[in-house]
Scaffold this motif. Structure first.
Motif, mmCIF file in Angstrom:
data_model
loop_
_atom_site.group_PDB
_atom_site.id
_atom_site.type_symbol
_atom_site.label_atom_id
_atom_site.label_comp_id
_atom_site.label_asym_id
_atom_site.label_seq_id
_atom_site.Cartn_x
_atom_site.Cartn_y
_atom_site.Cartn_z
ATOM 1 N N LEU A 1 27.501 45.167 32.894
ATOM 2 C CA LEU A 1 28.877 45.410 33.377
ATOM 3 C C LEU A 1 29.896 44.965 32.329
ATOM 4 O O LEU A 1 29.631 44.040 31.561
ATOM 5 C CB LEU A 1 29.138 44.591 34.648
ATOM 6 N N PRO A 2 31.068 45.578 32.335
ATOM 7 C CA PRO A 2 32.142 45.048 31.492
ATOM 8 C C PRO A 2 32.511 43.631 31.961
ATOM 9 O O PRO A 2 32.350 43.314 33.147
ATOM 10 C CB PRO A 2 33.307 46.013 31.744
ATOM 11 N N GLU A 3 33.010 42.849 31.021
ATOM 12 C CA GLU A 3 33.313 41.434 31.313
ATOM 13 C C GLU A 3 34.200 41.265 32.546
ATOM 14 O O GLU A 3 33.944 40.426 33.411
ATOM 15 C CB GLU A 3 33.987 40.812 30.083
ATOM 16 N N VAL A 4 35.220 42.097 32.623
ATOM 17 C CA VAL A 4 36.177 41.943 33.723
ATOM 18 C C VAL A 4 35.514 42.246 35.072
ATOM 19 O O VAL A 4 35.787 41.582 36.075
ATOM 20 C CB VAL A 4 37.441 42.807 33.477
ATOM 21 N N GLN A 5 34.584 43.196 35.079
ATOM 22 C CA GLN A 5 33.890 43.528 36.327
ATOM 23 C C GLN A 5 32.942 42.404 36.741
ATOM 24 O O GLN A 5 32.784 42.107 37.925
ATOM 25 C CB GLN A 5 33.134 44.845 36.176
ATOM 26 N N ARG A 6 32.314 41.786 35.732
ATOM 27 C CA ARG A 6 31.437 40.636 36.032
ATOM 28 C C ARG A 6 32.246 39.534 36.703
ATOM 29 O O ARG A 6 31.847 38.959 37.700
ATOM 30 C CB ARG A 6 30.828 40.090 34.742
ATOM 31 N N GLN A 7 33.416 39.240 36.110
ATOM 32 C CA GLN A 7 34.262 38.179 36.659
ATOM 33 C C GLN A 7 34.645 38.503 38.101
ATOM 34 O O GLN A 7 34.579 37.657 38.989
ATOM 35 C CB GLN A 7 35.530 38.023 35.823
ATOM 36 N N ILE A 8 35.055 39.740 38.303
ATOM 37 C CA ILE A 8 35.569 40.117 39.621
ATOM 38 C C ILE A 8 34.473 40.088 40.681
ATOM 39 O O ILE A 8 34.663 39.515 41.761
ATOM 40 C CB ILE A 8 36.252 41.498 39.550
ATOM 41 N N VAL A 9 33.311 40.629 40.364
ATOM 42 C CA VAL A 9 32.262 40.686 41.384
ATOM 43 C C VAL A 9 31.745 39.277 41.701
ATOM 44 O O VAL A 9 31.456 38.953 42.864
ATOM 45 C CB VAL A 9 31.122 41.656 40.979
ATOM 46 N N LEU A 10 31.683 38.420 40.702
ATOM 47 C CA LEU A 10 31.222 37.042 40.964
ATOM 48 C C LEU A 10 32.262 36.255 41.756
ATOM 49 O O LEU A 10 31.930 35.534 42.694
ATOM 50 C CB LEU A 10 30.894 36.326 39.647
ATOM 51 N N LEU A 11 33.528 36.412 41.357
ATOM 52 C CA LEU A 11 34.581 35.666 42.065
ATOM 53 C C LEU A 11 34.722 36.156 43.503
ATOM 54 O O LEU A 11 34.927 35.368 44.415
ATOM 55 C CB LEU A 11 35.921 35.803 41.333
ATOM 56 N N HIS A 12 34.594 37.464 43.698
ATOM 57 C CA HIS A 12 34.815 38.006 45.036
ATOM 58 C C HIS A 12 33.585 37.842 45.938
ATOM 59 O O HIS A 12 33.668 37.236 47.008
ATOM 60 C CB HIS A 12 35.190 39.492 44.939
ATOM 61 N N ASP A 13 32.461 38.367 45.481
ATOM 62 C CA ASP A 13 31.301 38.422 46.378
ATOM 63 C C ASP A 13 30.526 37.106 46.437
ATOM 64 O O ASP A 13 29.879 36.821 47.434
ATOM 65 C CB ASP A 13 30.365 39.556 45.948
ATOM 66 N N VAL A 14 30.578 36.331 45.362
ATOM 67 C CA VAL A 14 29.827 35.075 45.385
ATOM 68 C C VAL A 14 30.745 33.904 45.747
ATOM 69 O O VAL A 14 30.410 33.087 46.598
ATOM 70 C CB VAL A 14 29.122 34.818 44.026
ATOM 71 N N GLU A 15 31.906 33.833 45.109
ATOM 72 C CA GLU A 15 32.796 32.691 45.349
ATOM 73 C C GLU A 15 33.772 32.916 46.509
ATOM 74 O O GLU A 15 34.438 31.974 46.932
ATOM 75 C CB GLU A 15 33.586 32.358 44.080
ATOM 76 N N GLY A 16 33.881 34.140 46.967
ATOM 77 C CA GLY A 16 34.717 34.404 48.129
ATOM 78 C C GLY A 16 36.214 34.441 47.871
ATOM 79 O O GLY A 16 37.007 34.217 48.786
ATOM 80 N N TRP A 17 36.609 34.687 46.650
ATOM 81 C CA TRP A 17 38.045 34.801 46.349
ATOM 82 C C TRP A 17 38.575 36.122 46.913
ATOM 83 O O TRP A 17 37.853 37.116 46.953
ATOM 84 C CB TRP A 17 38.284 34.756 44.841
ATOM 85 N N LYS A 18 39.838 36.103 47.277
ATOM 86 C CA LYS A 18 40.452 37.343 47.767
ATOM 87 C C LYS A 18 40.928 38.172 46.582
ATOM 88 O O LYS A 18 41.136 37.639 45.490
ATOM 89 C CB LYS A 18 41.641 37.000 48.665
ATOM 90 N N HIS A 19 41.166 39.479 46.869
ATOM 91 C CA HIS A 19 41.633 40.378 45.797
ATOM 92 C C HIS A 19 42.895 39.828 45.143
ATOM 93 O O HIS A 19 43.040 39.834 43.919
ATOM 94 C CB HIS A 19 41.933 41.770 46.364
ATOM 95 N N ARG A 20 43.817 39.365 45.985
ATOM 96 C CA ARG A 20 45.106 38.890 45.488
ATOM 97 C C ARG A 20 44.928 37.668 44.571
ATOM 98 O O ARG A 20 45.566 37.537 43.542
ATOM 99 C CB ARG A 20 45.998 38.525 46.681
ATOM 100 N N GLU A 21 44.017 36.794 44.968
ATOM 101 C CA GLU A 21 43.777 35.580 44.169
ATOM 102 C C GLU A 21 43.145 35.933 42.823
ATOM 103 O O GLU A 21 43.507 35.357 41.783
ATOM 104 C CB GLU A 21 42.877 34.618 44.947
ATOM 105 N N ILE A 22 42.224 36.881 42.856
ATOM 106 C CA ILE A 22 41.590 37.310 41.595
ATOM 107 C C ILE A 22 42.637 37.988 40.714
ATOM 108 O O ILE A 22 42.685 37.758 39.506
ATOM 109 C CB ILE A 22 40.409 38.268 41.875
ATOM 110 N N ALA A 23 43.473 38.818 41.355
ATOM 111 C CA ALA A 23 44.515 39.518 40.593
ATOM 112 C C ALA A 23 45.425 38.522 39.891
ATOM 113 O O ALA A 23 45.772 38.692 38.720
ATOM 114 C CB ALA A 23 45.329 40.413 41.526
#
Lengths: 194, 136
Positions: free
Chosen positions: A133-155
């Protein structure tokens, strides 16, 4: 963020107290963001050891520069910027070191019992799938699906529009499901999204 | 924007893809070591002890602390300077004047003729107009 209970102190409060040297406040900040920092570092370095080093160093750098955090209520985003930069520097240093050493073909990893175990094999497959995956997608999927961050928080943390985060998450999930399709223990083939 | 995973009912109330999350958690360090995060935090806090102590020190400094820290360095220096000035003054200004006069006298003593060389003295040999024409 799921880690933040309603009675828990807000980030800006913890930052202000940590600025005054309060160990408990700093420890709470570390506890709150250590997993996210590790995930972001891992997304950049692709290595568990490097991710640990980069994440830990980032907390120390953040403490030293805490007075430069102009919006303490946005500490998470500020910290993640430090984590990304430290991780990229680490990767750059490692790349330079590797080019000074033996050619990659001549280097061999010492096989360990753990490496040949099934869990290690699964982990290797996961690492490979994530590495695709591209770096940004790795960050997003880990933060969202594993760490439970919301879209807004990741943004906020990654300084991206919320829609972009959603879009990256969608493609990251799709790619991962495709890559992990044959993996034992991976999401069920029958339920796999086509 | 709803994605296809939402429609498949595989996400939790926060929109997380639970299946993927379960798989990806195998990469998490606590998967192999349940105490990993505790040790991680302890290491960071231990390494940060020096910086935290420095911050506590700075935060507790008051104006009087700053003044007294200045005074600690400033007072002995001022006392020393005053003592030196006192010694110099006690020697008296006459000694100084005498010494200076003596030195001047020494410079011109035993010299014959004028003490100011003729070349540096006012030129009276030629008219002023000559001097001006030489310049221009």
């Amino acid at each position: 963020m799921s880690l933040k209970a309603s009675e828990a102190p807000e980030d800006d409060d913890l930052v202000r107290r940590a600025r005054k040297g309060e160990e408990l406040a700093f420890s709470q900040l570390v506890e709150r963001y250590q997993r996210a920092a590790y995930s972001v570092a891992y997304s950049v370095t692709g290595s568990r050891e490097d991710a640990e080093d980069a994440a830990q160093e980032s907390f120390l750098v953040a403490l030293q520069r805490l007075d430069e955090c102009r919006n303490p209520e946005r500490f998470a985003g500020w910290l993640m910027t430090i984590v990304r930069n430290r991780s990229r520097n680490l990767v750059r240093r490692e790349t330079l070191r590797e080019t000074d050493q033996l050619p990659s073909a001549a280097r061999s990893k010492v096989p360990t019992p753990d490496r040949v175990a099934e869990t290690a094999e699964l982990r290797e497959m996961l690492e490979k799938a994530l590495a695709g995956l591209p770096e940004v997608q790795r960050q997003i999927v880990l933060l969202h699906d594993v760490e439970g961050w919301k879209h807004r928080e990741i943004a906020e943390a990654l300084e991206l529009p919320s829609g972009t985060v959603r879009s990256h998450l969608h493609f990251a999930r799709k790619s991962l499901r495709e890559a992990l399709g044959n993996m034992p223990g991976a999401p069920d083939q029958e339920r796999k999204i086509q | 924007m709803r994605d296809e995973f939402d429609l498949a009912g595989r996400t939790d109330e926060m929109g997380r893809d639970m299946e993927l999350a379960d798989v990806l958690r195998r990469l998490a360090p606590e998967h192999a070591d349940p105490n990993y995060w505790m040790r991680f935090r302890e290491w960071v806090v231990r390494e940060a002890a020096g910086e935290l102590a420095r911050r506590r020190l700075v935060a507790h400094l008051t104006v009087s602390d700053v003044m007294s820290s200045w005074a600690r360095a400033l007072l002995p220096t001022a006392a020393l300077a005053a003592a030196l000035a006192g010694i110099i003054l006690m020697r008296g200004p006459e000694d100084h004047l005498q010494q200076m006069v003596s030195v001047e006298e020494l410079l011109v003593s035993d010299l014959e003729g004028e003490t100011i060389p003729a070349t540096l003295g006012p030129d009276t040999s030629g008219p002023a107009i000559t001097f001006a024409s030489e310049i221009f």
